[in-house]
Design an enzyme around this catalytic site. Sequence first.
Site, PDB file in Angstrom:
ATOM      1  N   LYS A 101       0.817  -1.223   0.000  1.00 19.26           N
ATOM      2  CA  LYS A 101       0.000   0.000   0.000  1.00 19.26           C
ATOM      3  C   LYS A 101       0.849   1.271   0.000  1.00 19.26           C
ATOM      4  O   LYS A 101       0.453   2.297  -0.540  1.00 19.26           O
ATOM      5  CB  LYS A 101      -0.949   0.000   1.205  1.00 19.26           C
ATOM      6  CG  LYS A 101      -2.015  -1.082   1.150  1.00 19.26           C
ATOM      7  CD  LYS A 101      -3.035  -0.807   0.066  1.00 19.26           C
ATOM      8  CE  LYS A 101      -4.179  -1.809   0.086  1.00 19.26           C
ATOM      9  NZ  LYS A 101      -5.061  -1.678  -1.101  1.00 19.26           N
ATOM     10  N   GLU A 123      -9.683   5.733   3.066  1.00 19.09           N
ATOM     11  CA  GLU A 123     -10.537   4.684   3.623  1.00 19.09           C
ATOM     12  C   GLU A 123      -9.650   3.484   3.874  1.00 19.09           C
ATOM     13  O   GLU A 123      -8.616   3.337   3.232  1.00 19.09           O
ATOM     14  CB  GLU A 123     -11.653   4.318   2.643  1.00 19.09           C
ATOM     15  CG  GLU A 123     -11.266   3.293   1.563  1.00 19.09           C
ATOM     16  CD  GLU A 123     -10.232   3.787   0.557  1.00 19.09           C
ATOM     17  OE1 GLU A 123     -10.127   5.016   0.382  1.00 19.09           O
ATOM     18  OE2 GLU A 123      -9.520   2.958  -0.034  1.00 19.09           O
ATOM     19  N   SER A 390       1.750  -9.709  -0.872  1.00 24.19           N
ATOM     20  CA  SER A 390       1.449  -8.275  -0.821  1.00 24.19           C
ATOM     21  C   SER A 390       1.615  -7.643   0.554  1.00 24.19           C
ATOM     22  O   SER A 390       1.804  -6.442   0.666  1.00 24.19           O
ATOM     23  CB  SER A 390       0.034  -8.033  -1.338  1.00 24.19           C
ATOM     24  OG  SER A 390      -0.885  -8.811  -0.609  1.00 24.19           O
TER      25      SER A 390
END
Lengths: 409, 270
Positions: A101, A123, A390
């Site tokens: 991210k 969010e 990830s």
Amino acid sequence: MVSKQLGTNEALTSFPDQSGHFGPYGGRFVSETLMAALDELTLSYDGLKTDPEFLAELGSDLEHYVGRASPLYLAQRLTDHAGGAKIWLKREDLNHTGAHKINNCIGQALLARHMGKPRIIAETGAGQHGVASATVAARFGLKCTVYMGSEDIQRQSLNVYRMKLLGAEVVPVTSGSRTLKDALNEAMRDWVTNVDDTHYIIGTVAGPHPYPMIVRDLQSVIGREARAQFARQHGGLPDAVMACVGGGSNAMGIFYPFLEDESVRLIGVEAAGDGIMTGRHAAPLTDGIVGVLHGNRTYLMQDQAGLISETHSVSAGLDYPGVGPEHAWLKDIERAEYVAVTDEEALGAFRQLNLLEGILPALESSHALAHAVEFAATLRKDQNIIVNLSGRGDKDIPTMAKIDGISIG
Amino acid sequence: MGRLTSTINAVQSRAQKSLVAYIVAGDPHPDQTVDLMHTLVAEGVDIIELGVPFTDPEAEGPVIQLAHERALVHQVTLLKVLEMVTAFRLEDATTPVVLMGYLNPIEAMGYEAFAEQASLSGVDGLITVNLPPEEAGPLAIALQTKGIDPIYLLAPTTTDARAAAVCRASRGFVYYVSLKGTTGSGGLDIKAVCERVAHLKAQTSLPLFVGFGIKDGATAAPIAKVADGVVVGSAIVTLMGEFQASPQALKSAVIELVRDIRTALNASNP
């Protein structure tokens, strides 16, 4: 070239078109108040994406702050266990803040600064994007508010506290199903109200144009590195690239640089929750209907009346009724394949990677791992699969402990 | 000429301003909606704006979000909303009804099927909150084939160039969202709104209505001096939440509020 399948001369990597469409998907379905902000963002990004100074700044932060390049690691014991193709892990779990991210957040924080917006909002579902947003806010001296469903706040208390330590305000969202989709609604409401001084960092490849494009571009560093690393460490191209898909940012990031490599199978793994047949899942590409939500047209979990269904997955980061529009399009043109893995299978893969490789994967990434082991067994031993690992699973330890009936206070 | 335009023209010919009232269909209970629509008309509402419940009403503030949730408890789908309009039309053939909602339920029904059924039910216009004109082409064609007016929104952030395009695409009226924020937000800067409305009115021949932040006669009157009409939503919907347990008390409270606004509008345009 793969794009010949489309009957056009356009490269697959040239999408979206000017108005933000990937074939019939994507677009810009928002209230009028946001149209000017989206135009501004598109214009700023168009100017910056080839600007040497911006790229140098981004590259420098990715190297020295995030810790890129992330390793491409041959998981030999996992490979031996699967008994087929070699399984390589792209170690996004080793990034600063523990997931992919941050790649997007660094880029968008630089964008926000360039646009003169002193405040960012985000969010979050699992909390990884919230943590990454709070992190870059601290790094660049921006104000930060993170919206998070009250259900997810319960599941991911560690990340909530972490965001607060980073100086962010975490706002619990109690409307609707109290998960990621409702956090997105609430962030849109904030943005409509504070659009003059606020940049909304959407965490995935969904939302109105230009977000799916911006987030994909910023995440595609994963695939560029993996492609070059594989060529260097092994030679040639892998046979398949695999990633979990919630909104789909880590998958798009690793897929994109391989889109024109026809021989490379691209496989996205959705969350089948309790099982596709039970209806309690979060797999819109596997079992959804095309519709419009959160600014874009894509596959959605919805009922016959067009109301959005509540989703289920043990992993908060995949618990979302939509999916990025580029995935919807790659599915339709059959450039990518999408499968789904249940909670139980993902939990199994989570434990397995700990035991076999000494790596604690996020529950989200565990979905891709579960399918990779199964899929590897169907391939020859001289074939290769890259799995995007990830994120790391520290945030999921309380969830796992609860499942195992262990109190870790 | 459709019911919407002829109604707005008739109001203008009386040198008055249009009053639009918004309620969410099925809120607080589906059995009360049609009766409430008649009540609004009896108290001087010119146009009914009927909200179509949706699971993810992303442009709404807390008051209207809760109204959507109350209606969805009773499974008020788009089809049921159209049935309510049909029922309303049994006793009222003249008051325009405009639906306001989000695109997905309409996509799920299909554009042609929706336009057909909405037209048969007696719907006159459609505001789709998350559908800017750029994406609206196919739906607008389906609507206009059936005589339903697509109505688009203007916002404080809309540039002049966009405003011109939005007005060209709109039929019936154009809806100016008077503040940056969700429905029911407070702190309307009336002077700024009036200046902006006057500026926009110079660019279009369509009637310009103003909504978001108008909660009583005192806020409605100054805006109606420059606009062609006002939309009152959250103020009415607040009463739905407050008096959901008592249909009679709800009706009285709605009557009181609408009378106050109608009186103020008439007084400001003598």
